[in-house]
Design an enzyme around this catalytic site. Sequence first.
Site, mmCIF file in Angstrom:
data_model
loop_
_atom_site.group_PDB
_atom_site.id
_atom_site.type_symbol
_atom_site.label_atom_id
_atom_site.label_comp_id
_atom_site.label_asym_id
_atom_site.label_seq_id
_atom_site.Cartn_x
_atom_site.Cartn_y
_atom_site.Cartn_z
ATOM 1 C CG HIS A 155 -1.774 -1.004 1.328
ATOM 2 N ND1 HIS A 155 -2.604 -1.393 0.149
ATOM 3 C CD2 HIS A 155 -2.130 -2.066 2.468
ATOM 4 C CE1 HIS A 155 -3.670 -2.336 0.689
ATOM 5 N NE2 HIS A 155 -3.103 -2.788 1.927
ATOM 6 C CG HIS A 192 -6.138 -5.573 2.705
ATOM 7 N ND1 HIS A 192 -5.577 -6.210 3.598
ATOM 8 C CD2 HIS A 192 -7.327 -4.853 3.211
ATOM 9 C CE1 HIS A 192 -6.266 -6.145 4.729
ATOM 10 N NE2 HIS A 192 -7.288 -5.340 4.478
HETATM 11 C C1 ZL4 Z 1 -5.746 -1.231 13.978
HETATM 12 O O1 ZL4 Z 1 -6.904 -2.712 16.898
HETATM 13 O O2 ZL4 Z 1 -9.841 0.716 7.020
HETATM 14 C C2 ZL4 Z 1 -4.882 -0.032 14.487
HETATM 15 C C3 ZL4 Z 1 -6.156 -1.015 12.657
HETATM 16 C C4 ZL4 Z 1 -4.578 -0.305 15.678
HETATM 17 C C5 ZL4 Z 1 -5.339 -0.737 17.939
HETATM 18 C C6 ZL4 Z 1 -6.579 -0.095 18.541
HETATM 19 C C7 ZL4 Z 1 -7.352 1.004 17.972
HETATM 20 C C8 ZL4 Z 1 -8.666 0.598 17.606
HETATM 21 C C9 ZL4 Z 1 -7.973 -2.613 12.968
HETATM 22 C C10 ZL4 Z 1 -6.957 -1.952 12.024
HETATM 23 C C11 ZL4 Z 1 -9.015 1.566 16.597
HETATM 24 C C12 ZL4 Z 1 -8.667 0.785 15.275
HETATM 25 C C13 ZL4 Z 1 -9.149 1.786 14.083
HETATM 26 N N1 ZL4 Z 1 -5.411 -0.801 16.628
HETATM 27 C C14 ZL4 Z 1 -8.441 1.774 12.710
HETATM 28 C C15 ZL4 Z 1 -9.739 3.719 7.502
HETATM 29 C C16 ZL4 Z 1 -9.559 3.188 8.823
HETATM 30 C C17 ZL4 Z 1 -8.841 4.161 9.865
HETATM 31 C C18 ZL4 Z 1 -8.191 3.274 10.913
HETATM 32 O O3 ZL4 Z 1 -2.646 -6.449 4.963
HETATM 33 N N2 ZL4 Z 1 -9.010 2.584 11.514
HETATM 34 C C19 ZL4 Z 1 -8.745 2.753 7.593
HETATM 35 C C20 ZL4 Z 1 -5.934 -1.018 6.745
HETATM 36 C C21 ZL4 Z 1 -7.221 -0.683 7.267
HETATM 37 C C22 ZL4 Z 1 -8.807 1.570 7.327
HETATM 38 C C23 ZL4 Z 1 -5.519 -2.269 6.376
HETATM 39 C C24 ZL4 Z 1 -3.879 -4.120 5.299
HETATM 40 C C25 ZL4 Z 1 -2.522 -4.035 4.971
HETATM 41 C C26 ZL4 Z 1 -2.102 -5.246 4.088
HETATM 42 C C27 ZL4 Z 1 -0.701 -5.169 3.668
HETATM 43 C C28 ZL4 Z 1 -4.322 -2.348 5.730
HETATM 44 N N3 ZL4 Z 1 -7.400 0.811 7.416
HETATM 45 C C29 ZL4 Z 1 -10.393 2.315 9.652
HETATM 46 C C30 ZL4 Z 1 -9.787 1.700 10.384
HETATM 47 C C31 ZL4 Z 1 -6.341 -1.945 16.296
HETATM 48 C C32 ZL4 Z 1 -6.521 -1.860 14.663
HETATM 49 C C33 ZL4 Z 1 -7.562 -2.785 14.036
HETATM 50 C C34 ZL4 Z 1 -7.517 -1.675 10.627
HETATM 51 N N4 ZL4 Z 1 -7.130 -1.086 9.609
HETATM 52 C C35 ZL4 Z 1 -8.212 -2.800 9.917
HETATM 53 N N5 ZL4 Z 1 -8.153 -2.381 8.509
HETATM 54 C C36 ZL4 Z 1 -7.531 -1.468 8.468
HETATM 55 O O4 ZL4 Z 1 -2.761 -5.162 2.835
HETATM 56 C C37 ZL4 Z 1 0.182 -5.432 4.922
HETATM 57 ZN ZN ZN Z 2 -3.767 -7.105 3.504
HETATM 58 CA CA CA Z 3 -4.846 -8.680 -3.253
#
Ligand code: ZL4
Ligand code: ZN
Ligand code: CA
Length: 394
Positions: A155, A192
């Site tokens: 990403h 993703h």
């Molecule tokens: C977390 O539990 O969809 C981060 C991120 C931190 C700790 C406690 C905080 C709780 C899930 C995710 C609140 C978390 C809210 N903690 C996170 C729009 C968003 C903004 C951030 O596999 N919030 C963003 C990114 C995705 C969003 C996915 C995948 C990477 C890869 C390659 C990246 N971001 C909404 C979510 C947690 C957390 C729990 C989280 N973040 C789930 N999905 C996202 O493709 C390495």
């Molecule tokens: Zn992923």
């Molecule tokens: Ca993919």
Amino acid sequence: SPSCPDGRKRRVCYYYDRGIAGVDYGEDHVMVPRRVDMAHALIRSYGLLGDMSRLRTRPATYDDIAAFHDRGYADLLGSLTPEAFAAGGEAELTARSFNVGEPSKKEDPRSVDNPPIAGLWDYCCRYAGGSLAAARALAAGGYDIAINWSGGMHHACRDKASGFCYVNDIVLAIRELLAAFARVVYVDIDVHHGDGVETAFVHSGRVMTVSFHQRTNNDFFPKGRGNLADVGVGEGVYRAVNVPLYAGMDDEGYYGLFQPIMEKVMEVFKPEAIVMQCGGDSLSGDRLGRLNLSIAGHARCVRFMRSFDVPLLLLGGGGYTINHVAACWCYETAVAIGKEIDDDIPQHCYDSYYQSQGYKLHYTVKKNLKNDNTNHHMTQTKNTVLRNLDKLAA
Ligand code: ZL4
Ligand code: ZN
Ligand code: CA
């Protein structure tokens, strides 16, 4: 059609850097770099290290990283510390302008996807250095397969962090491969969409990007990306391939799309090298993903790409149920080597993590999960993609 028997041995090199295992995204962050150490410990305990060369390399340099990334962003990554960020002021503002430390909810500082972690620059240079060294090993012709499970950060953008990714090691590695190979195919089985890689090469006639992913309608990350209709731009038209999937996808349905699509990609694009991002969040029971693949189903895709006998770079990526991910990458390392390994996990330092799966590598997938992929949807998706690829055939 695939040109080499599965059983034939390949020359495999492997990158592992113990400096990555201790990186901490934050106490309850879902991204846990220690999973790569767990995979390594499993690989060692199965005796697979003896079947591969270990890639020793220096971390990537500023210039390596600035070959793709914006200099202002690279400067930020190189100078930011958690202390400076916490002190507020200019450091915090600059970091947030590059999507580092930017909370999704203003009042909750924990809601950060890309935290200003301790040792950030060192971490980026190490995982990117591993992917660059792996690409160079393939380009030099000494190896058939190169592995970096700490890479695959698909990403990261030219000028900002995104989705737990800071430096896009995949883009750097593909650029390196393009110095030696005329065409490179990128295939991404992380749950993703591989948006950072697609964007970097969307105009390119020499790089085809293919992503299989959970649909990104409203709720799934990265929003609005990876639609079936996104096919590339200019010279790159029909050289971006997107295969959106619904929740609950099983092994049979996944391979029913993967196999014919990748066979066609290889036939019409004729790549001289393959880069495969093997994100483990497409596995059943992932904390973020909602697909239902078994390790065998995931690894079958790796085995299929291996069967073409084209230089192959295997990278990690997502994966948030860490025992599943480590088991998967260990099994895929064995697939790369061409060795059968026992289902019983040997005793080793992390074996208590595998208690919930009965100390077996191949844990059982969810039986009662609804598969939202209808036969109609899968057939339509496959036919649309194959028709687009046909337009590339001479
Ligand atoms: C977390 O539990 O969809 C981060 C991120 C931190 C700790 C406690 C905080 C709780 C899930 C995710 C609140 C978390 C809210 N903690 C996170 C729009 C968003 C903004 C951030 O596999 N919030 C963003 C990114 C995705 C969003 C996915 C995948 C990477 C890869 C390659 C990246 N971001 C909404 C979510 C947690 C957390 C729990 C989280 N973040 C789930 N999905 C996202 O493709 C390495
Ligand atoms: Zn992923
Ligand atoms: Ca993919």
